[in-house]
Design a protein around this motif. Structure first.
Motif, PDB file in Angstrom:
ATOM      1  N   LEU A 125       0.830  -1.203   0.000  1.00  0.00           N
ATOM      2  CA  LEU A 125       0.000   0.000   0.000  1.00  0.00           C
ATOM      3  C   LEU A 125       0.865   1.253   0.000  1.00  0.00           C
ATOM      4  CD1 LEU A 125      -2.666  -1.036   2.659  1.00  0.00           C
ATOM      5  CD2 LEU A 125      -2.796  -1.241   0.165  1.00  0.00           C
ATOM      6  N   ALA A 126       0.358   2.291  -0.638  1.00  0.00           N
ATOM      7  CA  ALA A 126       1.031   3.587  -0.615  1.00  0.00           C
ATOM      8  C   ALA A 126       0.726   4.315   0.686  1.00  0.00           C
ATOM      9  CB  ALA A 126       0.596   4.429  -1.811  1.00  0.00           C
ATOM     10  N   ALA A 127      -0.463   4.102   1.236  1.00  0.00           N
ATOM     11  CA  ALA A 127      -0.868   4.770   2.472  1.00  0.00           C
ATOM     12  C   ALA A 127      -1.992   3.992   3.137  1.00  0.00           C
ATOM     13  CB  ALA A 127      -1.325   6.197   2.185  1.00  0.00           C
ATOM     14  N   LEU A 128      -2.053   4.112   4.452  1.00  0.00           N
ATOM     15  CA  LEU A 128      -3.100   3.449   5.232  1.00  0.00           C
ATOM     16  C   LEU A 128      -3.349   4.292   6.476  1.00  0.00           C
ATOM     17  CD1 LEU A 128      -3.358  -0.263   6.165  1.00  0.00           C
ATOM     18  CD2 LEU A 128      -3.237   1.423   7.976  1.00  0.00           C
ATOM     19  N   GLN A 129      -4.620   4.444   6.824  1.00  0.00           N
ATOM     20  CA  GLN A 129      -4.974   5.167   8.046  1.00  0.00           C
ATOM     21  C   GLN A 129      -6.157   4.459   8.706  1.00  0.00           C
ATOM     22  OE1 GLN A 129      -7.097   8.947   7.778  1.00  0.00           O
ATOM     23  NE2 GLN A 129      -5.695   9.809   9.300  1.00  0.00           N
ATOM     24  N   ILE A 130      -6.090   4.383  10.029  1.00  0.00           N
ATOM     25  CA  ILE A 130      -7.190   3.839  10.818  1.00  0.00           C
ATOM     26  C   ILE A 130      -7.659   4.945  11.749  1.00  0.00           C
ATOM     27  CG2 ILE A 130      -7.900   2.066  12.467  1.00  0.00           C
ATOM     28  CD1 ILE A 130      -5.423   0.426  11.401  1.00  0.00           C
ATOM     29  N   THR A 131      -8.955   5.238  11.693  1.00  0.00           N
ATOM     30  CA  THR A 131      -9.523   6.272  12.567  1.00  0.00           C
ATOM     31  C   THR A 131     -10.621   5.656  13.429  1.00  0.00           C
ATOM     32  OG1 THR A 131     -11.099   6.930  10.841  1.00  0.00           O
ATOM     33  CG2 THR A 131      -9.037   8.170  10.972  1.00  0.00           C
ATOM     34  N   ASP A 132     -10.878   6.307  14.564  1.00  0.00           N
ATOM     35  CA  ASP A 132     -11.965   5.854  15.431  1.00  0.00           C
ATOM     36  C   ASP A 132     -13.302   6.371  14.894  1.00  0.00           C
ATOM     37  OD1 ASP A 132     -12.162   8.546  16.230  1.00  0.00           O
ATOM     38  OD2 ASP A 132     -11.028   8.207  18.078  1.00  0.00           O
ATOM     39  N   GLN A 133     -14.384   6.071  15.606  1.00  0.00           N
ATOM     40  CA  GLN A 133     -15.730   6.456  15.153  1.00  0.00           C
ATOM     41  C   GLN A 133     -15.868   7.967  14.996  1.00  0.00           C
ATOM     42  OE1 GLN A 133     -14.877   4.558  17.766  1.00  0.00           O
ATOM     43  NE2 GLN A 133     -16.443   3.058  18.259  1.00  0.00           N
ATOM     44  N   GLY A 134     -15.123   8.738  15.744  1.00  0.00           N
ATOM     45  CA  GLY A 134     -15.195  10.198  15.667  1.00  0.00           C
ATOM     46  C   GLY A 134     -14.229  10.805  14.658  1.00  0.00           C
ATOM     47  N   GLY A 135     -13.454   9.968  13.977  1.00  0.00           N
ATOM     48  CA  GLY A 135     -12.511  10.468  12.979  1.00  0.00           C
ATOM     49  C   GLY A 135     -11.112  10.706  13.506  1.00  0.00           C
ATOM     50  N   GLY A 136     -10.891  10.438  14.776  1.00  0.00           N
ATOM     51  CA  GLY A 136      -9.553  10.607  15.345  1.00  0.00           C
ATOM     52  C   GLY A 136      -8.608   9.518  14.868  1.00  0.00           C
ATOM     53  N   GLU A 137      -7.406   9.902  14.506  1.00  0.00           N
ATOM     54  CA  GLU A 137      -6.437   8.936  13.983  1.00  0.00           C
ATOM     55  C   GLU A 137      -5.944   8.001  15.075  1.00  0.00           C
ATOM     56  OE1 GLU A 137      -3.458   9.899  10.769  1.00  0.00           O
ATOM     57  OE2 GLU A 137      -2.111   9.681  12.492  1.00  0.00           O
ATOM     58  N   LEU A 138      -6.025   6.701  14.795  1.00  0.00           N
ATOM     59  CA  LEU A 138      -5.521   5.679  15.706  1.00  0.00           C
ATOM     60  C   LEU A 138      -4.166   5.151  15.253  1.00  0.00           C
ATOM     61  CD1 LEU A 138      -8.822   3.634  16.226  1.00  0.00           C
ATOM     62  CD2 LEU A 138      -7.809   5.326  17.781  1.00  0.00           C
ATOM     63  N   ALA A 139      -3.995   5.035  13.926  1.00  0.00           N
ATOM     64  CA  ALA A 139      -2.744   4.544  13.345  1.00  0.00           C
ATOM     65  C   ALA A 139      -2.673   5.021  11.901  1.00  0.00           C
ATOM     66  CB  ALA A 139      -2.678   3.019  13.399  1.00  0.00           C
ATOM     67  N   ALA A 140      -1.444   5.221  11.417  1.00  0.00           N
ATOM     68  CA  ALA A 140      -1.272   5.642  10.029  1.00  0.00           C
ATOM     69  C   ALA A 140       0.088   5.207   9.515  1.00  0.00           C
ATOM     70  CB  ALA A 140      -1.412   7.155   9.896  1.00  0.00           C
ATOM     71  N   VAL A 141       0.120   4.925   8.215  1.00  0.00           N
ATOM     72  CA  VAL A 141       1.354   4.585   7.520  1.00  0.00           C
ATOM     73  C   VAL A 141       1.400   5.424   6.255  1.00  0.00           C
ATOM     74  CG1 VAL A 141       2.671   2.754   6.376  1.00  0.00           C
ATOM     75  CG2 VAL A 141       1.280   2.211   8.401  1.00  0.00           C
ATOM     76  N   ASP A 142       2.412   6.301   6.160  1.00  0.00           N
ATOM     77  CA  ASP A 142       2.612   7.146   4.968  1.00  0.00           C
ATOM     78  C   ASP A 142       1.339   7.879   4.558  1.00  0.00           C
ATOM     79  OD1 ASP A 142       5.293   6.378   4.791  1.00  0.00           O
ATOM     80  OD2 ASP A 142       4.777   4.613   3.612  1.00  0.00           O
ATOM     81  N   PHE A 143       0.677   8.526   5.500  1.00  0.00           N
ATOM     82  CA  PHE A 143      -0.617   9.143   5.218  1.00  0.00           C
ATOM     83  C   PHE A 143      -0.547  10.668   5.146  1.00  0.00           C
ATOM     84  CE2 PHE A 143      -5.256   9.564   5.406  1.00  0.00           C
ATOM     85  CZ  PHE A 143      -5.608   8.492   4.614  1.00  0.00           C
ATOM     86  N   THR A 144       0.593  11.224   4.738  1.00  0.00           N
ATOM     87  CA  THR A 144       0.707  12.675   4.672  1.00  0.00           C
ATOM     88  C   THR A 144      -0.026  13.251   3.464  1.00  0.00           C
ATOM     89  OG1 THR A 144       2.836  12.456   3.568  1.00  0.00           O
ATOM     90  CG2 THR A 144       2.871  12.805   5.952  1.00  0.00           C
ATOM     91  N   GLU A 145       0.042  12.583   2.315  1.00  0.00           N
ATOM     92  CA  GLU A 145      -0.656  13.030   1.109  1.00  0.00           C
ATOM     93  C   GLU A 145      -1.294  11.841   0.412  1.00  0.00           C
ATOM     94  OE1 GLU A 145       1.581  15.570  -1.484  1.00  0.00           O
ATOM     95  OE2 GLU A 145       2.421  16.697   0.184  1.00  0.00           O
ATOM     96  N   PRO A 146      -2.310  11.251   1.013  1.00  0.00           N
ATOM     97  CA  PRO A 146      -2.924  10.072   0.395  1.00  0.00           C
ATOM     98  C   PRO A 146      -3.570  10.433  -0.942  1.00  0.00           C
ATOM     99  CG  PRO A 146      -4.295  10.888   2.153  1.00  0.00           C
ATOM    100  CD  PRO A 146      -3.029  11.686   2.202  1.00  0.00           C
ATOM    101  N   PHE A 147      -3.619   9.463  -1.845  1.00  0.00           N
ATOM    102  CA  PHE A 147      -4.132   9.707  -3.192  1.00  0.00           C
ATOM    103  C   PHE A 147      -4.947   8.501  -3.633  1.00  0.00           C
ATOM    104  CE2 PHE A 147      -3.793   9.746  -7.824  1.00  0.00           C
ATOM    105  CZ  PHE A 147      -4.258  11.020  -8.076  1.00  0.00           C
ATOM    106  N   ALA A 148      -6.046   8.758  -4.323  1.00  0.00           N
ATOM    107  CA  ALA A 148      -6.933   7.702  -4.851  1.00  0.00           C
ATOM    108  C   ALA A 148      -7.302   6.726  -3.734  1.00  0.00           C
ATOM    109  CB  ALA A 148      -6.293   6.986  -6.046  1.00  0.00           C
ATOM    110  N   THR A 149      -7.859   7.258  -2.668  1.00  0.00           N
ATOM    111  CA  THR A 149      -8.156   6.462  -1.477  1.00  0.00           C
ATOM    112  C   THR A 149      -9.560   5.857  -1.521  1.00  0.00           C
ATOM    113  OG1 THR A 149      -9.007   8.384  -0.301  1.00  0.00           O
ATOM    114  CG2 THR A 149      -6.669   7.880  -0.024  1.00  0.00           C
ATOM    115  N   ALA A 150      -9.721   4.845  -0.720  1.00  0.00           N
ATOM    116  CA  ALA A 150     -11.039   4.253  -0.478  1.00  0.00           C
ATOM    117  C   ALA A 150     -11.174   4.065   1.029  1.00  0.00           C
ATOM    118  CB  ALA A 150     -11.178   2.913  -1.194  1.00  0.00           C
ATOM    119  N   GLU A 151     -12.387   4.286   1.520  1.00  0.00           N
ATOM    120  CA  GLU A 151     -12.669   4.118   2.943  1.00  0.00           C
ATOM    121  C   GLU A 151     -13.540   2.886   3.153  1.00  0.00           C
ATOM    122  OE1 GLU A 151     -14.492   7.615   4.548  1.00  0.00           O
ATOM    123  OE2 GLU A 151     -12.661   8.788   4.372  1.00  0.00           O
ATOM    124  N   VAL A 152     -13.214   2.144   4.199  1.00  0.00           N
ATOM    125  CA  VAL A 152     -13.969   0.952   4.568  1.00  0.00           C
ATOM    126  C   VAL A 152     -14.324   1.081   6.041  1.00  0.00           C
ATOM    127  CG1 VAL A 152     -13.864  -1.554   4.830  1.00  0.00           C
ATOM    128  CG2 VAL A 152     -12.752  -0.464   2.869  1.00  0.00           C
TER     129      VAL A 152
END
Length: 173
Positions: free
Chosen positions: A80-107
Motif C-alpha cells: 500500500l502507498a498509504a493506510l490510516q485507521i480512525t476511530d468512530q469520531g474520525g480521530g487517527e488511531l494509526a497511520a502509515v505514509d498518510f501525509t498526502e494520500p491519493f486515490a483512497t477508499a474508505e472501509v
C-alpha cells in the motif's frame, strides 16, 4: 482532496487544435480510468484488510503500539502507498505514509455484532506514481491541480503556470 488531471501538450498551429483537443480528451479519459482503477484497488484491499483478525484484535486491545505495528505490517504485505485507521469520531488511531494520500477508499470497520469500530482508509498508489503511469501511457507531460486550479504535482515543471478557468483554454509556454 479533490484533484484533477491536466495533460500538457504543444499546439503548433490552429489547424492542429482539433487534433490536440481530441488527444487531450483521450488522455483525460485515460487518467480518469486509471484513477478509478486505483480507487477500486484500494477498496478491494481495504475490504480484505478489514477482515484481518489481527487488526480486529489490535483495535479491541486499544494498544496504540500494537495497532501501529499491525497497520505497518498490513501496508507492507499489501504493498500500500498509504493506510490510516480512525476511530468512530474520525480521530487517527494509526497511520502509515498518510501525509498526502491519493486515490483512497474508505472501509467501515465493524465489530462482529455490527457496531462501528472506525474507518480504514487505504491507497494503493501515490500521486507521483499515478502521474508517471499516465505519462507512460499517453506520452504527455501531466500535472495534478487542486480544485482551485493550483498545480501541486507533475512530471513537468509547474512553477509560474496558471491554469485556465474551467471550460476555458489557454496557451501554456
Amino acid at each position: 482532496m479533490i484533484a484533477l488531471a491536466v495533460l500538457v501538450t504543444e499546439v503548433t498551429s490552429e489547424s492542429d487544435t482539433g487534433k490536440a483537443d481530441a488527444r487531450l480528451a483521450a488522455g483525460l479519459e485515460t487518467a480518469i480510468a486509471i484513477y478509478d482503477r486505483h480507487v477500486e484497488e484500494a477498496r478491494t484491499a481495504g475490504n480484505e484488510l478489514g477482515r484481518d483478525p489481527e487488526l480486529g484484535a489490535a483495535l479491541d486491545s486499544g494498544d496504540e503500539a500494537r495497532l501501529n505495528g499491525v497497520a505497518a505490517r498490513l501496508a507492507e504485505q499489501h504493498d500500500l502507498a498509504a493506510l490510516q485507521i480512525t476511530d468512530q469520531g474520525g480521530g487517527e488511531l494509526a497511520a502509515v505514509d498518510f501525509t498526502e494520500p491519493f486515490a483512497t477508499a474508505e472501509v467501515e470497520l465493524q465489530a462482529p455484532e455490527g457496531s462501528s469500530l472506525g474507518t480504514l482508509t487505504v491507497s494503493t498508489t501515490s500521486s507521483s506514481d499515478y502521474l508517471l503511469e499516465i505519462e507512460e501511457l499517453t506520452g504527455d507531460d501531466v500535472a495534478l491541480a487542486e480544485a482551485s486550479g493550483v498545480p501541486f504535482a507533475g512530471t513537468a515543471p509547474a512553477e509560474g503556470i496558471e491554469l485556465p478557468s474551467n471550460g476555458e483554454s489557454a496557451d501554456v509556454d
